[in-house]
Design a protein around this motif. Structure first.
Motif, mmCIF file in Angstrom:
data_model
loop_
_atom_site.group_PDB
_atom_site.id
_atom_site.type_symbol
_atom_site.label_atom_id
_atom_site.label_comp_id
_atom_site.label_asym_id
_atom_site.label_seq_id
_atom_site.Cartn_x
_atom_site.Cartn_y
_atom_site.Cartn_z
ATOM 1 N N ILE A 14 0.832 -1.204 0.000
ATOM 2 C CA ILE A 14 0.000 0.000 0.000
ATOM 3 C C ILE A 14 0.870 1.260 0.000
ATOM 4 O O ILE A 14 0.529 2.279 -0.622
ATOM 5 N N LYS A 15 2.006 1.213 0.667
ATOM 6 C CA LYS A 15 2.879 2.386 0.784
ATOM 7 C C LYS A 15 3.567 2.744 -0.534
ATOM 8 O O LYS A 15 4.132 3.836 -0.660
ATOM 9 N N ILE A 16 3.528 1.844 -1.498
ATOM 10 C CA ILE A 16 4.100 2.130 -2.814
ATOM 11 C C ILE A 16 2.998 2.758 -3.666
ATOM 12 O O ILE A 16 2.008 2.108 -4.003
ATOM 13 N N GLU A 17 3.144 4.033 -4.034
ATOM 14 C CA GLU A 17 2.097 4.757 -4.747
ATOM 15 C C GLU A 17 2.107 4.372 -6.232
ATOM 16 O O GLU A 17 3.011 4.751 -6.972
ATOM 17 N N THR A 18 1.089 3.649 -6.623
ATOM 18 C CA THR A 18 1.031 3.159 -8.003
ATOM 19 C C THR A 18 -0.242 3.638 -8.693
ATOM 20 O O THR A 18 -0.955 2.865 -9.329
ATOM 21 N N VAL A 77 -6.398 3.163 -8.640
ATOM 22 C CA VAL A 77 -7.045 4.316 -9.266
ATOM 23 C C VAL A 77 -6.642 5.601 -8.551
ATOM 24 O O VAL A 77 -6.051 5.586 -7.465
ATOM 25 N N ASN A 78 -7.002 6.726 -9.161
ATOM 26 C CA ASN A 78 -6.652 8.015 -8.570
ATOM 27 C C ASN A 78 -7.408 8.249 -7.265
ATOM 28 O O ASN A 78 -8.376 7.553 -6.948
ATOM 29 N N LEU A 79 -6.970 9.257 -6.526
ATOM 30 C CA LEU A 79 -7.488 9.502 -5.180
ATOM 31 C C LEU A 79 -8.755 10.334 -5.154
ATOM 32 O O LEU A 79 -9.440 10.381 -4.128
ATOM 33 N N GLY A 80 -9.092 11.005 -6.242
ATOM 34 C CA GLY A 80 -10.143 12.007 -6.155
ATOM 35 C C GLY A 80 -9.599 13.218 -5.394
ATOM 36 O O GLY A 80 -8.458 13.629 -5.587
ATOM 37 N N ASP A 81 -10.383 13.761 -4.506
ATOM 38 C CA ASP A 81 -9.965 14.895 -3.686
ATOM 39 C C ASP A 81 -9.123 14.370 -2.516
ATOM 40 O O ASP A 81 -9.653 13.869 -1.530
ATOM 41 N N ARG A 82 -7.812 14.511 -2.642
ATOM 42 C CA ARG A 82 -6.920 13.965 -1.605
ATOM 43 C C ARG A 82 -7.203 14.576 -0.235
ATOM 44 O O ARG A 82 -7.074 13.894 0.792
ATOM 45 N N SER A 83 -7.612 15.839 -0.202
ATOM 46 C CA SER A 83 -7.861 16.491 1.083
ATOM 47 C C SER A 83 -9.087 15.923 1.787
ATOM 48 O O SER A 83 -9.274 16.137 2.995
ATOM 49 N N ALA A 84 -9.919 15.200 1.054
ATOM 50 C CA ALA A 84 -11.117 14.621 1.666
ATOM 51 C C ALA A 84 -10.826 13.312 2.402
ATOM 52 O O ALA A 84 -11.671 12.844 3.174
ATOM 53 N N TRP A 85 -9.660 12.736 2.195
ATOM 54 C CA TRP A 85 -9.298 11.505 2.906
ATOM 55 C C TRP A 85 -9.033 11.843 4.377
ATOM 56 O O TRP A 85 -8.415 12.860 4.694
ATOM 57 N N LYS A 86 -9.470 10.971 5.253
ATOM 58 C CA LYS A 86 -9.304 11.247 6.687
ATOM 59 C C LYS A 86 -7.871 11.054 7.151
ATOM 60 O O LYS A 86 -7.496 11.497 8.241
ATOM 61 N N ASP A 87 -7.055 10.379 6.344
ATOM 62 C CA ASP A 87 -5.659 10.147 6.701
ATOM 63 C C ASP A 87 -4.866 9.925 5.424
ATOM 64 O O ASP A 87 -5.416 9.938 4.317
ATOM 65 N N ASP A 88 -3.580 9.719 5.550
ATOM 66 C CA ASP A 88 -2.708 9.466 4.408
ATOM 67 C C ASP A 88 -3.212 8.231 3.655
ATOM 68 O O ASP A 88 -3.237 7.132 4.214
ATOM 69 N N PRO A 89 -3.610 8.379 2.388
ATOM 70 C CA PRO A 89 -4.160 7.245 1.646
ATOM 71 C C PRO A 89 -3.138 6.167 1.294
ATOM 72 O O PRO A 89 -3.508 5.115 0.768
ATOM 73 N N PHE A 90 -1.869 6.423 1.591
ATOM 74 C CA PHE A 90 -0.841 5.402 1.365
ATOM 75 C C PHE A 90 -0.151 5.021 2.677
ATOM 76 O O PHE A 90 1.023 4.667 2.700
ATOM 77 N N SER A 91 -0.910 5.062 3.755
ATOM 78 C CA SER A 91 -0.350 4.757 5.072
ATOM 79 C C SER A 91 -0.446 3.284 5.417
ATOM 80 O O SER A 91 0.404 2.745 6.132
ATOM 81 N N GLY A 92 -1.488 2.611 4.962
ATOM 82 C CA GLY A 92 -1.722 1.236 5.386
ATOM 83 C C GLY A 92 -2.032 1.121 6.871
ATOM 84 O O GLY A 92 -1.834 0.067 7.474
ATOM 85 N N GLY A 103 -6.462 2.692 3.118
ATOM 86 C CA GLY A 103 -5.572 3.201 2.085
ATOM 87 C C GLY A 103 -6.008 2.829 0.689
ATOM 88 O O GLY A 103 -6.756 1.872 0.472
ATOM 89 N N ARG A 104 -5.535 3.616 -0.290
ATOM 90 C CA ARG A 104 -5.859 3.347 -1.684
ATOM 91 C C ARG A 104 -5.227 2.029 -2.126
ATOM 92 O O ARG A 104 -4.026 1.812 -1.990
ATOM 93 N N GLY A 105 -6.065 1.148 -2.627
ATOM 94 C CA GLY A 105 -5.609 -0.158 -3.087
ATOM 95 C C GLY A 105 -5.778 -1.261 -2.070
ATOM 96 O O GLY A 105 -5.492 -2.421 -2.374
ATOM 97 N N THR A 106 -6.241 -0.941 -0.859
ATOM 98 C CA THR A 106 -6.402 -1.995 0.145
ATOM 99 C C THR A 106 -7.390 -3.055 -0.328
ATOM 100 O O THR A 106 -7.165 -4.257 -0.128
ATOM 101 N N THR A 107 -8.478 -2.607 -0.954
ATOM 102 C CA THR A 107 -9.440 -3.573 -1.498
ATOM 103 C C THR A 107 -9.159 -3.861 -2.962
ATOM 104 O O THR A 107 -9.135 -5.019 -3.381
#
Length: 385
Positions: A14-18, A77-92, A103-107
């Motif tokens: 997850i921490k690798i931004e792809t 896929v892209n994040l959409g509005d990154r500021s709308a995420w409650k935390d770092d989307p690549f934190s895991g 995080g983005r890609g968890t599912t």
């Protein structure tokens, strides 16, 4: 593989931004992960472009009695509005008493991929004597064009597989035995620009485009072959662009359409229907259209009572403690390319999934992820040891 190591494996991915790129960085990580096992692992990079690579990893004898494939894509896929995420989307990060990973890609779909990688590591650590080959096809660009699966299919990595398990997300770990194909196309309507106040001075490309859309919907939304689980062929025009300004007749309008093809039709059959629609509207006075295909992916059908499908259902029912379903998948996966192999294997899709796919604050249920990892391991051991 123990629980904590399996969780860390997913967090590392997850921490690798792809986001639609950089899959090579996942491949680099995997190469280091498998390096300690030396010649017991066959590791093949398959370049696509710049920082994008697919990879094929295999263990076990290549001349054995059975060849089992696992597959998953590395892009997200892209994040959409990154500021709308409650935390770092690549934190895991883990939430809700460590019951969910964020995080983005968890599912979609690094959890399925990580579960499969965990199976390879377990078989290697336990030094399980395999009777055949286990092969992982980790692909680039599934979300934007399925380029990785297309290339791996062309290079023959699917041809000798007996069965292929794709780790794409499936709700409640249901077993997908059939999935729709996909045609993405661009249609352009050409007219003649003129001032809008002069009736009949121009040719309205938008009016003509509406004629195309009406006829295409009429022909493609009412096809007679209805699949037992996936239903009818589905057609939608989803994007329209063109025109210069509000008081000018538009001289060019471009639209993009999407057709979800059930397994009772081939791509070629649907292409012919679409091309007949274009030919028909081109016969109308002052209508001129050009058609371009952006993606062609075949549907995948299976057997509800087939051995691998029913085995997967039985295993997952035992692991989860409740029955799972055998279902069809209306969306397309890399299977739409893999099925183009001249000797395409039986394919099933099983992976951790929920309705946060492609959404802000995507997550995966940790227990479901671990259950999927256990399923991949059991399935591999049943057919290869």
């Amino acid at each position: 593989m123990d629980k904590q190591r399996q969780i860390k494996l997913l967090q590392d991915l997850i921490k690798i931004e792809t986001i639609d790129d950089h899959e090579k960085q996942v491949v680099d990580y995997l190469e280091k992960l498998f390096a300690p096992y030396g010649e017991r692992v066959r590791f093949t990079r398959v370049p696509y472009q710049e920082d994008r690579q697919s990879v094929v990893i295999s263990i076990g004898p290549q001349n054995g009695s059975f060849t089992l494939g696992f597959s998953g894509h590395m892009d997200v896929v892209n994040l959409g509005d990154r500021s709308a995420w409650k935390d770092d989307p690549f934190s895991g990060k883990l939430y809700d008493n460590d019951s969910k990973m964020y995080g983005r890609g968890t599912t979609d779909m690094k959890s399925g991929l990580a579960g499969m990688i965990g199976t390879f590591l377990t078989l290697l650590d336990e030094k399980v004597e395999l009777t055949g080959e286990l092969r992982l096809l980790a692909t680039v660009g599934e979300e934007t064009g399925m380029w990785g699966s297309e290339e791996l299919t062309k290079q023959g990595y699917v041809d000798d597989l007996d069965v292929l398990v794709i780790g794409e997300d499936t709700t409640d770990l249901n077993v997908v035995y059939a999935s729709n194909g996909d045609i993405d196309y661009t249609i352009t309507s050409y007219g003649k620009v003129a001032i809008s106040s002069q009736a009949g001075a121009g040719i309205n490309a938008l009016d003509n485009m509406l004629d195309f859309i009406q006829l295409a919907n009429e022909k493609l939304r009412h096809l007679p072959r209805i699949h037992e689980t996936l239903g009818p062929v589905v057609h939608n025009v989803t994007m329209i662009s063109g025109g210069d300004q509000v008081n000018s007749i538009p001289g060019k309008i471009t639209a993009r359409g999407n057709i979800r093809i059930n397994p009772l039709y081939s791509v070629a059959e649907i292409q012919q229907i679409l091309e007949n629609v274009v030919a028909q509207v081109n016969q109308i006075s002052q209508h001129k259209f050009e058609l371009q295909y952006d993606y062609l992916g075949e549907a995948v059908d299976g057997d509800l009572q087939g051995e691998y499908v029913t085995t997967a259902k039985s295993m997952l029912t035992d692991i989860l403690g409740h029955a799972v379903k055998i279902v069809g998948e209306p969306g397309a996966t890399d299977a739409s390319n893999f099925v183009k192999s001249p000797t395409a294997p039986t394919m099933i899709v099983v992976g951790p999934g929920n309705d946060s796919v492609h959404q802000i604050d995507e997550y995966v249920d940790v227990d479901e992820y671990l259950a999927a990892a256990e399923f991949y391991e059991r399935f591999a051991k049943k057919y290869l040891s």
